[in-house]
Write an enzyme that holds these catalytic residues in place. Structure first.
Site, short mmCIF file in Angstrom:
data_model
loop_
_atom_site.label_atom_id
_atom_site.label_comp_id
_atom_site.label_asym_id
_atom_site.label_seq_id
_atom_site.Cartn_x
_atom_site.Cartn_y
_atom_site.Cartn_z
N GLY A 75 0.64 -1.26 -0.42
CA GLY A 75 -0.29 0.17 0.45
C GLY A 75 0.90 1.53 -0.01
O GLY A 75 0.25 2.88 0.22
N THR A 76 1.68 1.47 -0.66
CA THR A 76 2.96 2.57 -0.62
C THR A 76 2.39 3.35 -1.38
O THR A 76 2.68 4.16 -0.63
CB THR A 76 4.05 1.74 -0.94
OG1 THR A 76 4.85 0.65 -0.57
CG2 THR A 76 5.42 2.91 -0.38
N TRP A 78 -0.51 3.79 -1.96
CA TRP A 78 -1.67 4.30 -1.62
C TRP A 78 -1.43 5.78 -0.87
O TRP A 78 -1.79 6.82 -0.29
CB TRP A 78 -2.06 3.62 -1.11
CG TRP A 78 -4.58 3.88 -0.64
CD1 TRP A 78 -4.85 4.88 -0.76
CD2 TRP A 78 -4.92 3.27 -0.08
NE1 TRP A 78 -6.13 4.89 -0.58
CE2 TRP A 78 -6.02 4.00 0.33
CE3 TRP A 78 -4.57 2.00 0.49
CZ2 TRP A 78 -7.38 3.50 0.37
CZ3 TRP A 78 -6.13 1.41 1.36
CH2 TRP A 78 -7.32 2.16 1.58
N HIS A 136 12.23 1.68 2.07
CA HIS A 136 11.13 -0.16 1.94
C HIS A 136 12.16 -0.69 3.85
O HIS A 136 12.34 -2.03 3.36
CB HIS A 136 11.16 -1.16 1.37
CG HIS A 136 10.30 -0.53 0.07
ND1 HIS A 136 9.26 -0.07 0.37
CD2 HIS A 136 10.70 -0.90 -1.37
CE1 HIS A 136 8.03 -0.42 -0.65
NE2 HIS A 136 9.11 -0.84 -1.49
N SER A 166 1.07 -10.13 -4.53
CA SER A 166 0.66 -9.27 -5.34
C SER A 166 2.49 -8.53 -5.67
O SER A 166 2.86 -8.22 -6.25
CB SER A 166 0.80 -7.81 -4.18
OG SER A 166 0.88 -6.55 -4.56
P1 PAP Z 1 4.98 -0.65 -4.08
O1 PAP Z 1 5.76 -0.98 -3.12
O2 PAP Z 1 6.10 -1.52 -5.24
O3 PAP Z 1 5.45 1.10 -3.98
P2 PAP Z 1 2.37 -0.85 -3.58
O4 PAP Z 1 1.83 0.47 -4.01
O5 PAP Z 1 3.01 -1.21 -1.20
O6 PAP Z 1 3.84 -1.66 -4.28
O7 PAP Z 1 1.48 -2.10 -3.63
C1 PAP Z 1 0.69 -2.37 -4.73
C2 PAP Z 1 -0.44 -2.27 -4.29
O8 PAP Z 1 -1.22 -1.80 -3.40
C3 PAP Z 1 -1.38 -3.26 -5.54
O9 PAP Z 1 -1.54 -4.66 -5.25
P3 PAP Z 1 -2.46 -5.69 -5.68
O10 PAP Z 1 -1.81 -6.07 -6.30
O11 PAP Z 1 -3.45 -6.52 -4.95
O12 PAP Z 1 -3.65 -5.20 -6.98
C4 PAP Z 1 -2.05 -2.22 -5.95
O13 PAP Z 1 -3.26 -2.62 -6.45
C5 PAP Z 1 -2.51 -1.28 -4.54
N1 PAP Z 1 -2.88 -0.59 -4.81
C6 PAP Z 1 -2.42 0.96 -4.94
N2 PAP Z 1 -2.84 1.93 -5.38
C7 PAP Z 1 -3.89 1.78 -4.23
C8 PAP Z 1 -4.81 3.24 -4.16
N3 PAP Z 1 -4.53 4.28 -3.82
N4 PAP Z 1 -6.05 1.97 -2.75
C9 PAP Z 1 -5.57 1.64 -3.42
N5 PAP Z 1 -4.45 -0.46 -3.22
C10 PAP Z 1 -3.48 0.57 -4.12
#
Ligand code: PAP
Length: 329
Positions: A75-76, A78, A136, A166
């Site tokens: 959820g980073t 987000w 991270h 994910s």
């Molecule tokens: P990162 O560590 O590479 O930045 P990160 O954003 O932590 O990734 O996680 C991505 C997950 O958050 C994805 O989940 P999924 O694979 O289960 O779909 C992504 O879809 C989800 N995500 C990204 N943006 C949001 C948001 N605004 N609200 C809720 N979930 C989100």
């Protein structure tokens, strides 16, 4: 061959020393076979290891800094959007938000994969306060100046099964030299089960921040993705309170919290042109940070026996901590 540079605390740092240092670290393999390096309790991928060392050794925190921390895929993206919006709400209305034209990862930069990997000693002094950064790394691995200063840390975690799935989809998207694409979820799963994954072990990451949040609740806020999904308004208020900028009664009445929640919602961010196209500096397409965003989606990919095995390990490692996860909606 790089020359000696001077760090912000006056130390001289020959770049090649880092190269030599990395060569001596224990090495492992990420889920997709890509190399990982064990540094101060964390398995770092190649694109983060040098940045992680420089960050650890040289970053000087300000009391006003805000650090968003997480395991990947928790959820980073987000959290970056939410925190940026909370902090800058008096500057930009939701219709003028830079989030409409800039991906969250370009508004809040990672220390390890971005700031300290592009430049060994980035000039962060020029940035106006409050600076918002993201990491991270585990709590124990953060530079002492972050842990010892008054800066605020918001950590987000996610249930280990959705985090795992994910990650599986994320690493499967890349074609890298000398790394075979991950085709099946049970490939190299033994390694996953002993915590050898990008920025793992999972349990060390969550436990470090969990304990810190209990010891210093005024400084460290521990969030769970699933809780945010359930009640984003409540947790947005928590974030604003921790950061010392609580929403006023007027803001609450005017619907400011709801506006931030909508702006940062998965559907809104994912559908913005800026997040549908373009590439993050790490080489990742911006669209790869948005997939399904569902709680309990793991059951579509992870066979029950694997889920059970992994969950048991996580439960054992977290035993007695009081920390638990919701794995289905
Ligand atoms: P990162 O560590 O590479 O930045 P990160 O954003 O932590 O990734 O996680 C991505 C997950 O958050 C994805 O989940 P999924 O694979 O289960 O779909 C992504 O879809 C989800 N995500 C990204 N943006 C949001 C948001 N605004 N609200 C809720 N979930 C989100």
């Amino acid at each position: 061959m790089e020359t000696t540079t001077i760090s912000s605390n006056g130390e001289s740092v020959p770049r090649d020393e880092i190269q030599d240092l990395v060569a001596g670290f224990p090495c492992g393999k990420n889920w997709d076979g890509a190399p990982l390096y064990f540094y101060k309790g964390v398995w770092y991928p190649l694109l983060a290891i040098k940045g992680a060392i420089s960050f650890q050794q040289h970053f000087i925190a300000r009391d006003t800094d805000i650090i968003l921390a997480s395991m990947p895929k928790s959820g980073t993206t987000w959290l970056k959007a939410l925190a940026f919006s909370v902090v800058n709400r008096s500057i930009y209305s939701p219709t003028e938000s830079p989030l409409l034209t800039t991906p969250p990862h370009d508004l809040v930069h990672f220390f390890e994969m971005d700031l300290y990997s592009k430049h060994q000693l980035p000039d962060l002094e020029q940035l106006a306060s409050p600076r918002i950064f993201s990491s991270h790394s585990h709590y124990e691995t953060l530079p002492p100046s972050i842990r010892d200063s008054g800066c605020k840390i918001v950590y987000i975690c996610r249930n280990p099964l959705d985090q795992l799935v994910s990650s599986f989809h994320f690493v499967g998207k890349f074609k890298r030299e000398n790394v075979k694409p991950l085709t099946s979820i049970d490939e190299d799963f033994d390694n996953v089960c002993i915590g050898i994954r990008s920025f793992g072990p999972f349990w060390d990451s969550v436990l470090g921040y969990w304990k810190a949040s209990l010891e210093r609740p005024d400084k460290v806020l521990f969030l769970k993705y699933e809780d945010l999904k359930e009640d984003i308004i409540f947790y947005l208020k928590k974030v604003a309170e921790l950061l010392g900028i609580p929403f006023t009664e007027k803001e609450e009445k005017d619907g400011v919290i709801e506006e931030i929640s909508s702006l940062c919602s998965f559907d809104n961010l994912r559908n913005l042109e800026v997040n549908r196209s373009g590439v993050h500096p790490s080489g990742t397409p911006n669209s790869a940070f948005f997939r399904k965003a569902k709680v309990g989606d793991w059951c579509n990919d992870l066979p029950p026996s694997m889920a059970e095995r992994f969950l048991k390990i996580v439960e054992e490692t977290l035993a007695g901590s009081g920390l638990s996860f919701k794995v289905s909606e």
